[in-house]
Design an enzyme around this catalytic site. Structure first.
Site, PDB file in Angstrom:
ATOM      1  N   ARG A 199       2.909  -1.761  10.962  1.00 59.22           N
ATOM      2  CA  ARG A 199       3.022  -2.770  10.312  1.00 59.22           C
ATOM      3  C   ARG A 199       3.929  -2.671   9.311  1.00 59.22           C
ATOM      4  O   ARG A 199       3.687  -1.981   8.345  1.00 59.22           O
ATOM      5  CB  ARG A 199       1.716  -3.650  10.040  1.00 59.22           C
ATOM      6  CG  ARG A 199       1.932  -4.919   9.268  1.00 59.22           C
ATOM      7  CD  ARG A 199       0.723  -5.466   9.026  1.00 59.22           C
ATOM      8  NE  ARG A 199       0.415  -6.598  10.187  1.00 59.22           N
ATOM      9  CZ  ARG A 199      -0.383  -7.612  10.028  1.00 59.22           C
ATOM     10  NH1 ARG A 199      -1.290  -7.753   8.890  1.00 59.22           N
ATOM     11  NH2 ARG A 199      -0.665  -8.575  10.882  1.00 59.22           N
ATOM     12  N   TYR A 257       0.815  -1.157  -0.059  1.00 61.14           N
ATOM     13  CA  TYR A 257      -0.014   0.172   0.095  1.00 61.14           C
ATOM     14  C   TYR A 257       0.862   1.299  -0.088  1.00 61.14           C
ATOM     15  O   TYR A 257       2.276   1.279  -0.223  1.00 61.14           O
ATOM     16  CB  TYR A 257      -0.795  -0.222   1.146  1.00 61.14           C
ATOM     17  CG  TYR A 257      -1.940  -1.256   0.935  1.00 61.14           C
ATOM     18  CD1 TYR A 257      -2.818  -1.357   0.169  1.00 61.14           C
ATOM     19  CD2 TYR A 257      -1.822  -2.322   1.755  1.00 61.14           C
ATOM     20  CE1 TYR A 257      -3.440  -2.440   0.019  1.00 61.14           C
ATOM     21  CE2 TYR A 257      -2.561  -3.467   1.453  1.00 61.14           C
ATOM     22  CZ  TYR A 257      -3.551  -3.494   0.614  1.00 61.14           C
ATOM     23  OH  TYR A 257      -4.217  -4.618   0.434  1.00 61.14           O
TER      24      TYR A 257
END
Ligand SMILES: Cc1cc2nc3c(=O)[nH]c(=O)nc-3n(C[C@H](O)[C@H](O)[C@H](O)COP(=O)(O)O)c2cc1C
Length: 366
Positions: A231, A183
């Site tokens: 993350r 992403y």
């Protein structure tokens, strides 16, 4: 027998009953970014899973930063009110603490829901323009993103801050920045997807500049006792991609920005890369990050058996373990792991008559 997996853990000011975390998992079921009864059922169920912490799915900072039309957001008041309703009920159902993952999809946005197909939205399905570090599509059948400008960076940074403030108002116990899985933030970090020639491309230091600026902007709005984590990718699983050495460097840089914990995941940088398939494939990378960056570390990826999760924590390879799909398969995985490891886990009074005692007579007869 005392279990390491079921030992308590303090993350910033958050007291966790054990080391088990439900991994964030998109449900692709929202209404224009708003959570609904599906999420209430899903999160209410996981509040009673035996995991100390449930991380709510990737929740996006702007409408065009969603992955699919069904993804959650925290970009307007309606999103905030809808998620507040769901969380209030989910909390009443069980004892888990709740974190939330704050995200921007980058070049993996404007996608179909997984059950509609593994590519971008087609014309006629209300696709939108995506943006990324460089104008390179994620794979065949994906949109070509436009290159992120400095103005985009500023807007997205502010949007991360605003969404985090909304999450804090809702009462989340932990905040996690999504910097993995291809992403927007990971897209900047990886040399596979970042081909920029300005100060945001080239060296690792340059590729980290924008993602680190997000952490720097968010940190001051999160109270010190609420853990703020990220993350990140442990490996791009490609010779031209990010490596475990890079993961250690990224974790150190994020720690330097005041990030409280790191979750080591991996993969997802392009449509054609594949993760390893052995259980706990990220564990050795997490162990390095925990040791070399000296930061509370979680990991994830094909951890399914209680004994395996126990071993990871007992051997000090990670402080916490996230499990994803196995919790969808067995929403009381934590209860069953406690039984297997001879540990205790919280159960709601309504279900007090189940548990190890239920199984004892059957075991005696077998
Ligand atoms: C349905 C589904 C949705 C997911 N959504 C997210 C997400 O929102 N954010 C994220 O970081 N990872 C997401 N993932 C990845 C999981 O969090 C997890 O890292 C991955 O499934 C590997 O763990 P497992 O082998 O225990 O399932 C998703 C995985 C699944 C199966």
């Amino acid at each position: 027998m005392s279990s390491a997996l079921f030992s308590p853990y303090k993350l910033a000011g958050l007291e966790l009953a054990n080391r088990i975390v439900v991994s964030p998992m998109c449900q692709y079921s929202g209404d224009d970014g708003c959570a609904n009864d599906w999420h209430l059922m899903h999160l209410g169920m996981l509040a009673n899973s035996g995991a100390a912490l449930v991380v709510v799915e990737a929740t996006h900072v702007e409408r065009s930063g969603r992955i699919t039309h069904g993804c959650l957001g925290l970009y307007n008041d309606d999103n905030e009110a809808a998620l507040a309703r769901v969380m209030q009920s989910a909390r009443r159902a069980g004892t888990a603490k709740f974190g939330i993952q704050i995200a921007h999809s980058g070049r993996k946005g404007s996608a179909q829901r997984p059950w509609e197909g593994p590519t971008a939205l087609k014309a006629g399905s209300d696709p939108w323009e995506t943006m990324a570090a460089s104008p390179i599509p994620f794979g065949d059948g994906w949109h070509t993103p436009r290159e992120v400008t400095e103005a985009d960076m500023e807007r997205v940074r502010n949007a991360f801050v605003a969404s985090t403030q909304r999450a804090l108002r809702i009462g989340f116990d932990a905040i996690e920045l999504h910097m993995a899985h291809g992403y927007l933030a990971h897209g900047f970090m990886s040399p596979v997807s970042n081909k920029r020639t300005d100060q945001y491309g080239g060296s690792l230091e340059n590729r980290l500049r924008f993602p680190l600026s997000i952490a720097r902007a968010v940190r001051p709005v999160v109270p010190k006792d609420i853990p703020l984590g990220a993350r990140i990718t442990g490996s791009d699983w490609r010779p031209d991609g990010l490596t475990p050495d890079d993961a250690v460097a990224i974790a150190k840089a994020l720690k330097n920005e005041g990030i409280d914990f790191i979750c080591i995941s991996s993969g997802g940088v392009t449509a054609d890369t594949r993760n390893p398939t052995e259980p706990g494939y990220n564990v050795p990378i997490a162990a390095r990050v925990k040791k070399e960056a000296g930061i509370p570390t979680r990991t994830v990826g094909l951890i399914v058996r209680p004994e395996h999760a126990e071993e990871i924590v007992a051997q000090g390879e990670a402080d916490m373990v996230s499990l994803g799909r196995v919790f969808l398969d067995d929403p009381h995985w934590g209860w069953h792991a406690a039984k297997a490891l001879g540990a205790e886990v919280a159960r709601p009074p309504q279900y007090a008559r189940v548990g190890p005692k239920l199984w004892a007579p059957a075991a005696a007869k077998a």
